[in-house]
Scaffold this motif. Structure first.
Motif, PDB file in Angstrom:
ATOM      1  N   SER A   1      54.208 -33.995  79.502  1.00  0.00           N
ATOM      2  CA  SER A   1      53.422 -33.521  80.184  1.00  0.00           C
ATOM      3  C   SER A   1      52.284 -34.754  80.553  1.00  0.00           C
ATOM      4  N   SER A   2      51.228 -34.205  81.259  1.00  0.00           N
ATOM      5  CA  SER A   2      50.232 -34.978  81.706  1.00  0.00           C
ATOM      6  C   SER A   2      49.082 -35.093  80.929  1.00  0.00           C
ATOM      7  N   ALA A   3      48.473 -35.971  80.802  1.00  0.00           N
ATOM      8  CA  ALA A   3      46.895 -35.863  79.779  1.00  0.00           C
ATOM      9  C   ALA A   3      46.291 -34.840  80.060  1.00  0.00           C
ATOM     10  N   GLY A   4      46.176 -34.391  81.148  1.00  0.00           N
ATOM     11  CA  GLY A   4      45.202 -33.218  81.674  1.00  0.00           C
ATOM     12  C   GLY A   4      45.744 -31.861  81.030  1.00  0.00           C
ATOM     13  N   SER A   5      47.199 -31.931  80.653  1.00  0.00           N
ATOM     14  CA  SER A   5      47.604 -30.702  80.081  1.00  0.00           C
ATOM     15  C   SER A   5      47.323 -30.143  78.554  1.00  0.00           C
ATOM     16  N   LEU A   6      46.592 -31.211  78.020  1.00  0.00           N
ATOM     17  CA  LEU A   6      46.119 -31.138  76.657  1.00  0.00           C
ATOM     18  C   LEU A   6      44.895 -29.967  76.854  1.00  0.00           C
ATOM     19  N   ARG A   7      44.309 -29.786  77.988  1.00  0.00           N
ATOM     20  CA  ARG A   7      43.069 -28.953  78.163  1.00  0.00           C
ATOM     21  C   ARG A   7      43.451 -27.440  78.112  1.00  0.00           C
ATOM     22  N   SER A   8      44.714 -27.097  78.903  1.00  0.00           N
ATOM     23  CA  SER A   8      45.041 -25.836  78.855  1.00  0.00           C
ATOM     24  C   SER A   8      45.855 -25.411  77.461  1.00  0.00           C
ATOM     25  N   ALA A   9      46.507 -26.547  76.979  1.00  0.00           N
ATOM     26  CA  ALA A   9      47.122 -26.538  75.577  1.00  0.00           C
ATOM     27  C   ALA A   9      46.276 -26.107  74.543  1.00  0.00           C
ATOM     28  N   VAL A  10      45.091 -26.627  74.412  1.00  0.00           N
ATOM     29  CA  VAL A  10      44.105 -26.246  73.466  1.00  0.00           C
ATOM     30  C   VAL A  10      43.565 -25.022  73.627  1.00  0.00           C
ATOM     31  N   ALA A  11      43.151 -24.862  74.958  1.00  0.00           N
ATOM     32  CA  ALA A  11      42.617 -23.503  75.154  1.00  0.00           C
ATOM     33  C   ALA A  11      43.479 -22.344  74.977  1.00  0.00           C
ATOM     34  N   SER A  12      44.696 -22.558  75.432  1.00  0.00           N
ATOM     35  CA  SER A  12      45.794 -21.314  75.241  1.00  0.00           C
ATOM     36  C   SER A  12      46.124 -21.353  73.697  1.00  0.00           C
ATOM     37  N   LYS A  13      46.051 -22.275  73.077  1.00  0.00           N
ATOM     38  CA  LYS A  13      46.229 -22.090  71.452  1.00  0.00           C
ATOM     39  C   LYS A  13      45.026 -21.408  70.721  1.00  0.00           C
ATOM     40  N   ASN A  14      43.999 -21.732  71.046  1.00  0.00           N
ATOM     41  CA  ASN A  14      42.701 -20.970  70.587  1.00  0.00           C
ATOM     42  C   ASN A  14      42.706 -19.623  70.869  1.00  0.00           C
TER      43      ASN A  14
ATOM     44  N   ILE B   1      50.151 -27.162  70.656  1.00  0.00           N
ATOM     45  CA  ILE B   1      49.508 -28.398  70.141  1.00  0.00           C
ATOM     46  C   ILE B   1      49.632 -28.660  68.593  1.00  0.00           C
ATOM     47  N   ASP B   2      50.382 -27.880  68.091  1.00  0.00           N
ATOM     48  CA  ASP B   2      50.655 -27.947  66.733  1.00  0.00           C
ATOM     49  C   ASP B   2      51.800 -29.104  66.534  1.00  0.00           C
ATOM     50  N   SER B   3      52.504 -29.322  67.501  1.00  0.00           N
ATOM     51  CA  SER B   3      53.601 -30.469  67.616  1.00  0.00           C
ATOM     52  C   SER B   3      52.803 -31.689  67.775  1.00  0.00           C
ATOM     53  N   LEU B   4      51.770 -32.117  68.529  1.00  0.00           N
ATOM     54  CA  LEU B   4      51.251 -32.924  68.672  1.00  0.00           C
ATOM     55  C   LEU B   4      50.408 -33.144  67.383  1.00  0.00           C
ATOM     56  N   SER B   5      49.703 -32.349  67.015  1.00  0.00           N
ATOM     57  CA  SER B   5      48.921 -32.619  65.762  1.00  0.00           C
ATOM     58  C   SER B   5      49.777 -32.994  64.616  1.00  0.00           C
ATOM     59  N   SER B   6      50.951 -32.332  64.569  1.00  0.00           N
ATOM     60  CA  SER B   6      51.873 -32.857  63.231  1.00  0.00           C
ATOM     61  C   SER B   6      52.388 -34.534  63.643  1.00  0.00           C
ATOM     62  N   PHE B   7      52.786 -34.742  65.057  1.00  0.00           N
ATOM     63  CA  PHE B   7      53.011 -35.978  65.378  1.00  0.00           C
ATOM     64  C   PHE B   7      51.923 -37.140  65.022  1.00  0.00           C
ATOM     65  N   LEU B   8      50.853 -36.691  65.426  1.00  0.00           N
ATOM     66  CA  LEU B   8      49.520 -37.582  65.134  1.00  0.00           C
ATOM     67  C   LEU B   8      49.557 -37.860  63.525  1.00  0.00           C
ATOM     68  N   GLN B   9      49.574 -36.940  62.784  1.00  0.00           N
ATOM     69  CA  GLN B   9      49.363 -36.730  61.431  1.00  0.00           C
ATOM     70  C   GLN B   9      50.269 -37.860  60.643  1.00  0.00           C
ATOM     71  N   HIS B  10      51.445 -37.982  61.249  1.00  0.00           N
ATOM     72  CA  HIS B  10      52.510 -38.944  60.637  1.00  0.00           C
ATOM     73  C   HIS B  10      52.702 -40.164  61.465  1.00  0.00           C
ATOM     74  N   ARG B  11      51.968 -40.630  62.490  1.00  0.00           N
ATOM     75  CA  ARG B  11      52.238 -41.478  63.400  1.00  0.00           C
ATOM     76  C   ARG B  11      51.629 -42.813  62.684  1.00  0.00           C
TER      77      ARG B  11
END
Length: 375
Positions: free
Chosen positions: A313-326, A171-181
């Motif tokens: 990845s699908s939108a639903g993959s965010l759930r697993s990505a966030v939990a796994s990173k936490n 999710i760091d990749s997505l966070s960085s992308f959103l920050q500069h989007r």
């Protein structure tokens, strides 16, 4: 999903607009693999739950049936209906009464699902639960525990052991992308998709839970540096004794990652369509008829952002990505469960906890700290 869960729900659930067990007629549109046709079947109706339950529903009045029927979500009906229709056509092919099967018959059906149609173990389990529950409400437990059924399932599981879970994107990749989007706050689609993605990234909740967020005073509190959203009843975990926790979002100096700022933008930009729809949902359709946005619509918004970020990845993959990173960030298990609105640590461990891919940036800890579950 185990038969015990389905069986328990079956005691509370029925749509009895037709109190009979269907005897499917031959369908010319049936595909060669034995799957039910997509149209033209008289069994493809909304009263799936009543099939096989007619004897138990004699004497029920319409009010009682309506109450019973309300326990089944539309999404649940769709999933069960596919399995039930496959059972009906198998019974038609083998000249079997679909409403009064024996344990041996169910075991043969499950074996064919695996041997002929190559369905996975978990999918076969779902079919077993649906057939046991819907075919005859009085014998659901007996069918599920039949020795032939249990041994066929055991053999299927042994033939193909569960494969290791693949790693999940970071999710760091997505966070960085959103920050500069670059996001135009005057663009309805850009605003809604950015807000929905940011809410899932902060919370790790289900995409469906976004459909339960509302902006009326009973469900929405806007303070200077935070917003609290109290979801409408209807989450996967909601029942008579448990409700999904509230969402508290905090502001941050980085505008593109500020959920408070983007929630306010979404409330404002969708205000006119929300009034046309006569609803209070945070997210409403941005095209066509004005109405509350469905899970499918919101998932499409989020998917477009992920694709733009290079995350296939699908939108639903965010759930697993966030939990796994936490989990990687050493969040306590109880906190991960509370943040993601999980009722069972086993569910998280079996299906969502995965190895996280490395990323060139690291700021996920700060983005997830912008969300807190509140009671």
């Amino acid at each position: 999903m185990g038969s015990r869960v389905l069986a328990r729900r079956s005691e509370d659930s029925s749509d009895s607009s037709s109190l009979h067990c269907p005897q499917p007629e031959p369908q010319s549109g049936r595909s060669s693999d034995g799957s039910p046709p997509t149209s033209g079947s008289r069994n493809d109706t909304g009263d799936m739950e009543s099939w096989g339950w007619s004897g138990s529903l004699i004497g029920w009045n319409e009010a009682q049936l309506k109450l019973l029927r309300s326990a089944w979500r539309p999404s649940t009906r769709k999933v069960y209906k596919v399995a039930w229709n496959r059972w009906l056509y198998w019974c038609q092919k083998h000249d079997v009464d679909p409403c009064r099967p024996t344990g041996s018959t169910v075991a043969r059906f499950l074996a064919d699902l695996h041997l002929v149609h190559k369905l996975s173990y978990n999918t076969v389990l779902l079919h077993k639960s649906v057939v046991a529950t819907l075919s005859n409400v009085e014998n659901a437990g007996l069918l599920s525990s039949h020795i032939l059924v249990k041994n066929v399932l055991k053999s299927i599981a042994l033939r193909k052991p569960v494969a290791p879970k693949p790693p999940i994107w970071n999710i760091d990749s997505l966070s960085s992308f959103l920050q500069h989007r670059k996001v135009s706050k005057e663009n309805v689609f850009a605003t809604c998709s950015h807000t929905a993605t940011l809410l899932l990234l902060c919370s790790g909740r289900r995409v469906h839970d976004l459909t339960l967020l509302a902006v009326d005073p009973d469900h929405f509190t806007d303070s200077n540096d935070s917003i609290v959203l109290w979801p409408i009843f209807g989450s996967k975990t909601d029942n008579a004794t448990y409700r999904q926790s509230g969402w508290k979002l905090f502001s941050t100096d980085t505008k593109n990652l500020d959920p408070v700022y983007w929630i306010r933008q979404t409330v404002s930009i969708l205000d006119s369509r929300r009034k046309l729809a006569k609803c209070n949902n945070l997210f409403v359709n941005i095209r066509g008829q004005s109405k509350a946005a469905s899970r499918t619509v919101i998932a499409g918004w989020v998917k477009s952002v992920l694709t733009e970020a290079g995350i296939l990845s699908s939108a639903g993959s965010l759930r697993s990505a966030v939990a796994s990173k936490n989990w990687d960030n050493n969040y306590p298990l109880d906190e991960i469960l509370a943040r993601g609105n999980w009722r069972s640590s086993n569910t998280f461990s079996r299906f969502y906890k995965r190895e996280v891919m490395p990323a060139s940036v690291s700021n996920s800890n700060s983005i997830t700290r912008l969300f807190n579950p509140v009671k």
